[in-house]
Scaffold this motif. Structure first.
Motif, PDB file in Angstrom:
ATOM      1  N   PRO B 190       0.817  -1.259   0.052  1.00 60.38           N
ATOM      2  CA  PRO B 190      -0.001   0.085   0.102  1.00 60.38           C
ATOM      3  C   PRO B 190       0.714   1.241  -0.166  1.00 60.38           C
ATOM      4  O   PRO B 190       0.495   2.407  -0.614  1.00 60.38           O
ATOM      5  CB  PRO B 190      -0.945  -0.244   1.420  1.00 60.38           C
ATOM      6  CG  PRO B 190      -1.105  -1.628   1.397  1.00 60.38           C
ATOM      7  CD  PRO B 190       0.296  -2.238   1.162  1.00 60.38           C
ATOM      8  N   SER B 191       2.153   1.342   0.637  1.00 59.90           N
ATOM      9  CA  SER B 191       2.899   2.453   0.786  1.00 59.90           C
ATOM     10  C   SER B 191       2.292   3.871   0.651  1.00 59.90           C
ATOM     11  O   SER B 191       2.285   4.866  -0.090  1.00 59.90           O
ATOM     12  CB  SER B 191       3.490   2.585  -0.748  1.00 59.90           C
ATOM     13  OG  SER B 191       4.084   1.435  -1.350  1.00 59.90           O
ATOM     14  N   ALA B 192       1.573   3.964   2.200  1.00 64.37           N
ATOM     15  CA  ALA B 192       1.128   5.309   2.262  1.00 64.37           C
ATOM     16  C   ALA B 192       2.313   6.250   2.886  1.00 64.37           C
ATOM     17  O   ALA B 192       3.456   5.901   3.093  1.00 64.37           O
ATOM     18  CB  ALA B 192       0.370   5.294   3.905  1.00 64.37           C
ATOM     19  N   MET B 193       2.007   7.597   2.590  1.00 65.87           N
ATOM     20  CA  MET B 193       3.118   8.411   2.676  1.00 65.87           C
ATOM     21  C   MET B 193       3.700   8.449   4.127  1.00 65.87           C
ATOM     22  O   MET B 193       5.035   8.354   4.180  1.00 65.87           O
ATOM     23  CB  MET B 193       2.560   9.889   2.299  1.00 65.87           C
ATOM     24  CG  MET B 193       3.538  10.956   2.450  1.00 65.87           C
ATOM     25  SD  MET B 193       4.401  10.997   0.794  1.00 65.87           S
ATOM     26  CE  MET B 193       3.351  12.367   0.127  1.00 65.87           C
ATOM     27  N   GLU B 194       2.800   8.555   5.093  1.00 63.75           N
ATOM     28  CA  GLU B 194       3.291   8.370   6.336  1.00 63.75           C
ATOM     29  C   GLU B 194       3.518   6.900   6.908  1.00 63.75           C
ATOM     30  O   GLU B 194       2.471   6.092   6.899  1.00 63.75           O
ATOM     31  CB  GLU B 194       2.417   9.066   7.398  1.00 63.75           C
ATOM     32  CG  GLU B 194       2.976   9.036   8.842  1.00 63.75           C
ATOM     33  CD  GLU B 194       1.798   9.149   9.723  1.00 63.75           C
ATOM     34  OE1 GLU B 194       0.517   8.847   9.510  1.00 63.75           O
ATOM     35  OE2 GLU B 194       2.093   9.009  10.974  1.00 63.75           O
ATOM     36  N   PRO B 195       4.709   6.334   7.057  1.00 66.54           N
ATOM     37  CA  PRO B 195       4.741   5.019   7.682  1.00 66.54           C
ATOM     38  C   PRO B 195       4.110   4.787   8.922  1.00 66.54           C
ATOM     39  O   PRO B 195       3.649   5.834   9.538  1.00 66.54           O
ATOM     40  CB  PRO B 195       6.168   4.903   7.819  1.00 66.54           C
ATOM     41  CG  PRO B 195       6.783   5.692   7.173  1.00 66.54           C
ATOM     42  CD  PRO B 195       5.861   6.999   7.151  1.00 66.54           C
ATOM     43  N   ARG B 196       3.749   3.597   9.269  1.00 72.51           N
ATOM     44  CA  ARG B 196       2.976   3.476  10.592  1.00 72.51           C
ATOM     45  C   ARG B 196       3.978   3.861  11.790  1.00 72.51           C
ATOM     46  O   ARG B 196       5.073   3.669  11.733  1.00 72.51           O
ATOM     47  CB  ARG B 196       2.656   2.037  10.733  1.00 72.51           C
ATOM     48  CG  ARG B 196       1.687   1.561   9.826  1.00 72.51           C
ATOM     49  CD  ARG B 196       1.439  -0.179  10.037  1.00 72.51           C
ATOM     50  NE  ARG B 196       2.819  -0.699   9.848  1.00 72.51           N
ATOM     51  CZ  ARG B 196       2.885  -1.920  10.298  1.00 72.51           C
ATOM     52  NH1 ARG B 196       1.908  -2.445  10.771  1.00 72.51           N
ATOM     53  NH2 ARG B 196       4.161  -2.558  10.119  1.00 72.51           N
ATOM     54  N   ALA B 197       3.090   4.237  12.777  1.00 71.34           N
ATOM     55  CA  ALA B 197       3.788   4.592  14.115  1.00 71.34           C
ATOM     56  C   ALA B 197       2.863   4.219  15.259  1.00 71.34           C
ATOM     57  O   ALA B 197       1.638   4.548  15.041  1.00 71.34           O
ATOM     58  CB  ALA B 197       4.377   6.037  14.199  1.00 71.34           C
ATOM     59  N   VAL B 198       3.306   3.809  16.368  1.00 70.97           N
ATOM     60  CA  VAL B 198       2.455   3.588  17.488  1.00 70.97           C
ATOM     61  C   VAL B 198       3.221   4.292  18.692  1.00 70.97           C
ATOM     62  O   VAL B 198       4.446   4.147  19.288  1.00 70.97           O
ATOM     63  CB  VAL B 198       2.278   2.035  17.809  1.00 70.97           C
ATOM     64  CG1 VAL B 198       1.129   1.910  18.788  1.00 70.97           C
ATOM     65  CG2 VAL B 198       1.769   1.384  16.600  1.00 70.97           C
ATOM     66  N   MET B 199       2.625   4.956  19.811  1.00 73.27           N
ATOM     67  CA  MET B 199       2.857   5.328  20.873  1.00 73.27           C
ATOM     68  C   MET B 199       1.898   4.588  22.193  1.00 73.27           C
ATOM     69  O   MET B 199       0.681   4.929  21.736  1.00 73.27           O
ATOM     70  CB  MET B 199       3.006   6.964  21.047  1.00 73.27           C
ATOM     71  CG  MET B 199       3.874   7.099  22.204  1.00 73.27           C
ATOM     72  SD  MET B 199       4.249   8.983  22.141  1.00 73.27           S
ATOM     73  CE  MET B 199       2.975   9.774  22.186  1.00 73.27           C
ATOM     74  N   ALA B 200       2.367   4.382  23.149  1.00 71.35           N
ATOM     75  CA  ALA B 200       1.474   3.952  24.168  1.00 71.35           C
ATOM     76  C   ALA B 200       1.881   4.574  25.525  1.00 71.35           C
ATOM     77  O   ALA B 200       3.034   4.556  25.798  1.00 71.35           O
ATOM     78  CB  ALA B 200       1.223   2.330  24.078  1.00 71.35           C
ATOM     79  N   ASP B 201       0.897   4.772  26.461  1.00 72.70           N
ATOM     80  CA  ASP B 201       1.434   5.220  27.765  1.00 72.70           C
ATOM     81  C   ASP B 201       0.257   5.082  28.534  1.00 72.70           C
ATOM     82  O   ASP B 201      -0.859   4.399  28.216  1.00 72.70           O
ATOM     83  CB  ASP B 201       1.376   6.860  27.810  1.00 72.70           C
ATOM     84  CG  ASP B 201       2.250   7.542  28.863  1.00 72.70           C
ATOM     85  OD1 ASP B 201       2.725   6.635  29.663  1.00 72.70           O
ATOM     86  OD2 ASP B 201       2.423   8.479  28.949  1.00 72.70           O
ATOM     87  N   THR B 202       0.443   4.867  30.035  1.00 69.10           N
ATOM     88  CA  THR B 202      -0.247   4.696  31.023  1.00 69.10           C
ATOM     89  C   THR B 202      -0.084   5.204  32.227  1.00 69.10           C
ATOM     90  O   THR B 202       0.996   5.781  32.298  1.00 69.10           O
ATOM     91  CB  THR B 202      -0.172   3.069  31.634  1.00 69.10           C
ATOM     92  OG1 THR B 202      -1.254   2.737  32.627  1.00 69.10           O
ATOM     93  CG2 THR B 202       1.215   2.838  31.780  1.00 69.10           C
ATOM     94  N   ASP B 203      -1.180   5.772  32.832  1.00 70.00           N
ATOM     95  CA  ASP B 203      -0.801   6.428  34.280  1.00 70.00           C
ATOM     96  C   ASP B 203      -1.384   5.071  35.356  1.00 70.00           C
ATOM     97  O   ASP B 203      -1.344   5.513  36.484  1.00 70.00           O
ATOM     98  CB  ASP B 203      -2.180   7.411  34.444  1.00 70.00           C
ATOM     99  CG  ASP B 203      -3.422   6.833  34.311  1.00 70.00           C
ATOM    100  OD1 ASP B 203      -3.640   5.609  34.346  1.00 70.00           O
ATOM    101  OD2 ASP B 203      -4.497   7.694  34.270  1.00 70.00           O
TER     102      ASP B 203
END
Lengths: 284, 777
Positions: B190-203
């Protein structure tokens, strides 16, 4: 870009740069980064040290030197494209440079870097080979002149020794009656040549008196199409040219990749050489 | 009188911010104490994991933690497949991180968490994995052979389905013409302009996941199901998302693992892929072998169509993997009338990256096959390809029309779009030039390709999704908030990633409430703000989400009407609403909607039963799909000496119903055509016999740029959809669906005099040259 760790030096003079390189067998010269940065990014290269020659004035500029044009190794492709000395003294260089990558990369990538990288798929090595350029290398031992025919040793391998830096290239100016063309065959504008042909053709009274032909991506190094060059000598424009170009792939050993098998590359070399010669001879 | 906003070529509200870099791409976000994750990925297509040793990596500088699949085994669950298309479908366990066995190159086997990415990458090199190689399964036909190695214990067949309508045997019996072809839909990245990214946080209690996703709402539900973390403790945010094309319609291993890492470590973590990592591990698209048989009378009338698909699932079934070929099940018959239709499909497991939605998802494949085969029929009969289509398509006066595959097309006018396209293209003149070049034996031959396509859009009516055994509904939700100062906040459940919803929704609301375009803002992509939604895919956002916005505006207006009637002491029925104000009929007395918003806010004088707000929510669930259509014409020049194909001209006349913003529509069509051309000429994900992906960089996986494409001539016809009040049909996928067969038809048309009837995609110069060499011998 997440490369492996390396040391970085930016020497203030060419002599210092040569010294820095000589000290470390795993050191690499960083010019415009056109080829080196992708290798670092993909972690295909693990140099211990990068010697950045980007600010060395000694390597910059394009100079008209009477019987030849001297192109500094750090002249960017864009500077080469815009240099009046290139336009008048070695137009084939400009024609091929216009096909290198895209405008953004042409502002960073350098003429010398493209040659020192010795990629047979690059557009400029075949051009310098066809024009009988002389590559000028500097080291702690002094200056060494290397004819293009001796410069490209193997795939991505030049005859530069560790500690030697390419300072620039002398391109002899042509005499009267020469025409030029660079024919690049590629699937997208920014892709490497599947095959490229650099042609310099001299005409006199409707016949070809001399032809110099460089082939891009037809072997481990850029190649001259010697058999066709010989067959073109004294030939009148027309069918005889086509016949001479049938030998364009003789002596080549083209690579096989996703874009082309060797037999197709040989076929392309013949067709494209014919087109390049005809255009260079002013008979499109 | 205010100008109607719908239909105006408004420049996008989003663009100034996006173009000047004032963006919120996931990979640019940070949190205090952020740690960076990198995954070690399998270099083997198929292997048993004997051991993974991360101990050396744990001791490297900057490394906070390193884990193998074993460390996640108890908590990672299985990545979901929401579309079990048959009762007996095989849905293998799909651990986010491989534990015992890897089944494709790129599958995650371990990860490092470090203080920066450089150290994480260095530490990956220190992880030791002992693989015991198992045979790769790359080819679908070989995978189905009884002696094939197995991808999963249950075998290599995921499912098999056959749908029949009409008497297919009768249609083929004694048919004067039968066209029998096999086409290959190559695998695409598929080659979207923005590659995938993930951020996760918890309190420590709740979790926030930022992801470059098309589906924050679906993702939230699925993360809860997969990890067991209660749904109300998970918030998902899709910040600016730079394209998806279906590739971000997914619940990915990386999203689950980042969430689990945040829980394990109690710290924020982030992962962002490189382009090469993405080529390996973003789900791929297409990859079908299509066997198509068409029976026709000698006058060109189609009698019946038989379709048999092998669909490469890859190694696992991801979110909607098995549903993708099924989205084409009812589209192979396209705009044509026929007596009988049969569709069969077998989903096949291979040791490759799973496939899933990619722009068009099932419908480009179907459209390609039927449009190619209609050209073959025309050639067989010596008929013009336009004429053969005319003899078979549904005429405009026949709508609504229930097709042989059971869909009811609400509206359309194929004649009008085709007439317009032919005129713009200069069809007759190009045919004359083609004949001339053929006569002269010109080494550069001209070919003309036709594609009269339709597609089913606006995914989807919930009832129909239920019938198709899909795991969710297809409604959409919207909220419209009237702020005290008369400005408007729209909250949409769609999740734009390049489509310009902020602009289009503003235009819709401006007309509905009479509020200036610039006074409207649109919020989306955060489950804490847009609390309900079904997200963006399948050309559904405007058709369903846009209509939900209209419905919410209707409610706002009715609340405002009651308040206005109270304040002006009249009956609500005596009020006319125009240009953002309620006027008591026959008087000068009026209240603007902004005044009413303020009156609701102060609440000093509200009628009985009216709340202190005009804000309203609505959901919309359509009764039917929408069916955009159009006629695309392509002229190519084929250099018979080199095999190079050059597109000389391209005309597209699309009918996407009512147009809200012509600039956005044109952008979608332009990009869509480019992407479809890319399949025809440039793109192919290539695996070798050992299951190694050979196209991991853009040097090998060729994407065309503007320099490689001609200017497209675009125009429209407008036949409003009757299935929604806006009359819109959706435009996100049309160009991609239409253009691929137009280009290939043109290439084959150029080569037909040489006895060539197909070129496999992508139609590379080498493939064209080899086809010519084959017939020259």
């Amino acid at each position: 870009m997440i490369p492996a760790q390396f040391d970085y030096e930016r020497p203030a003079s060419l002599a210092e740069a040569c010294q820095a390189l000589a000290e470390d067998d795993e050191a690499k010269v960083l010019a415009g980064g056109q080829s080196l940065l992708p290798l670092l990014r993909l972690r295909l290269a693990y140099p211990t040290k990068l010697v950045d020659v980007g600010r060395l004035d000694e390597l910059k500029g394009v100079h008209d030197r009477g019987d030849h044009v001297f192109i500094g190794a750090m002249a960017t492709h864009d500077e080469v494209l815009r240099a009046p000395a290139v336009a008048s003294g070695c137009p084939l260089v400009a024609m091929a440079t216009a096909h290198v990558a895209d405008p953004a990369i042409r502002h960073r990538g350098t003429f010398g870097g493209s040659l020192a990288h010795a990629d047979p798929a690059g557009d400029l090595p075949a051009v310098v080979l066809a024009l009988d350029g002389v590559l000028v290398a500097r080291s702690a031992q002094g200056e060494r002149e290397i004819p293009a025919a001796d410069f490209f040793v193997d795939y991505l391998e030049s005859s530069l020794a560790q500690g030697e830096i390419l300072a620039g290239v002398r391109i002899p100016k042509p005499g009267e009656g020469w025409g030029f063309h660079y024919e690049k065959f590629h699937r997208t504008a920014q892709a490497w040549a599947i095959v490229g042909v650099a042609a310099a053709v001299r005409r006199s009274n409707g016949a070809i008196t001399e032809a110099r032909l460089g082939l891009t991506n037809m072997g481990a190094t850029p190649l001259r199409a010697h058999a066709t060059e010989a067959a073109l000598r004294g030939v009148e424009l027309g069918d005889a040219v086509r016949q001479a170009c049938e030998q364009a792939a003789d002596g080549t050993s083209p690579p096989s990749d996703l874009h082309a098998q060797p037999d197709y590359r040989r076929h392309l070399a013949r067709v494209l050489t014919h087109r390049a010669v005809r255009t260079a001879a002013g008979s499109p | 009188m205010t100008v109607q906003e719908v239909g105006q070529p408004r420049k996008r509200k989003e663009d100034a911010r996006l173009l000047t870099g004032r963006t919120q791409w996931t990979d640019n976000l940070t949190r205090p104490g952020l740690l960076h994750v990198m995954f070690l990925r399998s270099p083997m297509a198929h292997a048993r994991i004997a051991s993974v040793d991360v101990s050396a990596a744990r001791g490297m500088p900057g490394v906070v933690a390193a884990f193998s699949g074993q460390d996640f085994a108890a908590e990672q669950g299985s990545l979901p497949c929401a579309w079990p298309v048959t009762e007996d479908i095989v849905i293998p366990d799909h651990p986010p991180m491989a534990v015992d066995e890897v089944r494709y190159v790129g599958e995650a086997v371990a990860c490092v968490v470090a203080t920066d990415r450089y150290r994480a990458a260095d530490a990956l090199d220190a992880i030791e994995v002992d693989y015991e190689p198992l045979p790769a399964v790359v080819d679908m036909n070989e995978a189905l052979a009884s002696d094939s190695a197995k991808v999963h214990e249950a075998g290599n067949k995921a499912f098999s389905v056959t749908i029949t309508s009409g008497d297919i045997e009768a249609a083929f019996r004694d048919a004067p013409v039968v066209i029998d072809r096999t086409y290959v839909q190559q695998r695409l990245i598929p080659s979207a302009m923005e590659p995938r990214a993930v951020m996760a946080d918890t309190d420590g209690e709740s979790f926030t996941v930022w992801s470059s996703t098309q589906i924050p709402h679906v993702l939230r539900v699925m993360l809860a199901v997969v990890t067991g973390i209660p749904e109300h403790r998970i918030r998902v945010i899709a910040p600016d998302v730079g394209g998806g094309f279906g590739s971000k319609l997914q619940v990915t291993a990386e999203e689950v693992l980042c969430l689990l890492l945040a829980r394990k470590l109690g710290k924020p973590v982030k992962w962002g892929e490189s382009r090469s990592e993405g080529n390996l591990t973003v789900h791929h698209g297409r990859d079908q072998i299509q066997h198509v048989r068409l029976a026709a009378d000698s006058d060109g009338r189609v009698r019946g169509l038989q379709v048999g698909l092998l669909a490469d699932m890859g190694a696992y079934l991801m979110l909607v993997t098995p549903g993708i070929p099924m989205l084409g099940a009812q589209m192979f018959n396209a705009i044509y009338k026929m007596d009988a239709y049969e569709f069969g499909c077998t989903g096949v497991f291979t040791t490759k990256m799973p496939t899933d939605a990619y722009r068009g998802a099932g419908r480009p494949e179907a459209t390609f096959a039927i449009e190619r085969v209609m050209d073959e029929l025309a050639a067989e009969l010596g008929m013009d390809p336009i004429e053969v289509r005319r003899r078979n398509w549904i005429r405009h006066e026949e709508f609504p029309y229930t097709t042989i595959s059971g869909l009811t097309y609400d509206s359309g006018n194929y004649e009008a779009a085709t007439e317009k396209a032919l005129a713009l293209f200069g069809y007759d003149k190009l045919r004359a030039e083609q004949a001339d070049r053929r006569d002269r034996g010109d080494p550069v031959q001209l070919g003309i390709g036709v594609s009269t396509f339709t597609e089913m859009c606006g995914l989807a009516p919930s009832r129909m999704l239920g019938e198709a055994n899909y795991g969710a509904g297809g409604w959409e939700h919207a909220s419209v908030r009237m702020l005290p100062t008369g400005k408007v906040e729209v909250i949409t459940g769609t999740s734009p990633h390049g489509q310009g919803h902020v602009t289009s929704w503003s235009q819709i609301v401006s007309d509905a409430l009479g509020v200036p375009f610039d006074d409207i803002t649109v919020l989306h992509g955060d489950t804490a703000i847009a609390h309900k939604g079904m997200d963006t895919y399948g050309s559904r956002s405007l058709v369903i989400g846009g209509v939900a916005v209209v419905k919410a505006c209707d409610k706002v207006r009715e609340k405002a009407r009651r308040l206005a009637a109270h304040l002006m002491e009249c009956s609500p029925d005596d009020l006319d609403f125009a240009a953002g104000a309620f006027t008591v009929r026959g008087t000068e007395q009026s209240r603007t909607i902004q005044e009413l918003a303020y009156a609701a806010f102060t609440a000093h004088d509200l009628p009985e039963g009216v709340e202190a707000r005009l804000d309203s929510d609505a959901t919309f669930d359509p009764d039917n799909y929408s069916f955009p259509h159009g006629t695309h014409l392509c002229a190519v020049e084929v250099d018979t000496e080199t095999g190079m194909v050059k597109i000389r001209s391209y005309v597209a006349v699309d009918d996407v119903g009512t147009v809200v913003n012509p600039l956005i529509v044109e952008g979608q069509v332009q990009g869509g055509i480019a992407q479809g051309i890319a399949q025809a000429l440039f793109e192919e994900a290539v695996y070798d016999a050992e299951g190694n992906l050979l196209t991991t960089t853009m040097a090998d996986y060729l994407l065309p740029s503007a320099a490689d494409l001609p200017n497209f001539t675009l125009d429209r016809t407008e036949t409003p959809a009757t299935s929604n009040p806006l009359g819109v049909k959706g435009v996100g996928e049309a160009g991609t669906i239409a253009s691929t067969p137009a280009v290939v038809n043109a290439i084959v048309d150029a080569l037909r005099p040489y006895g060539i009837h197909d070129i496999r995609m992508p139609c590379t110069p080498e493939r064209v040259w080899r086809a010519l060499e084959g017939v020259r011998r």
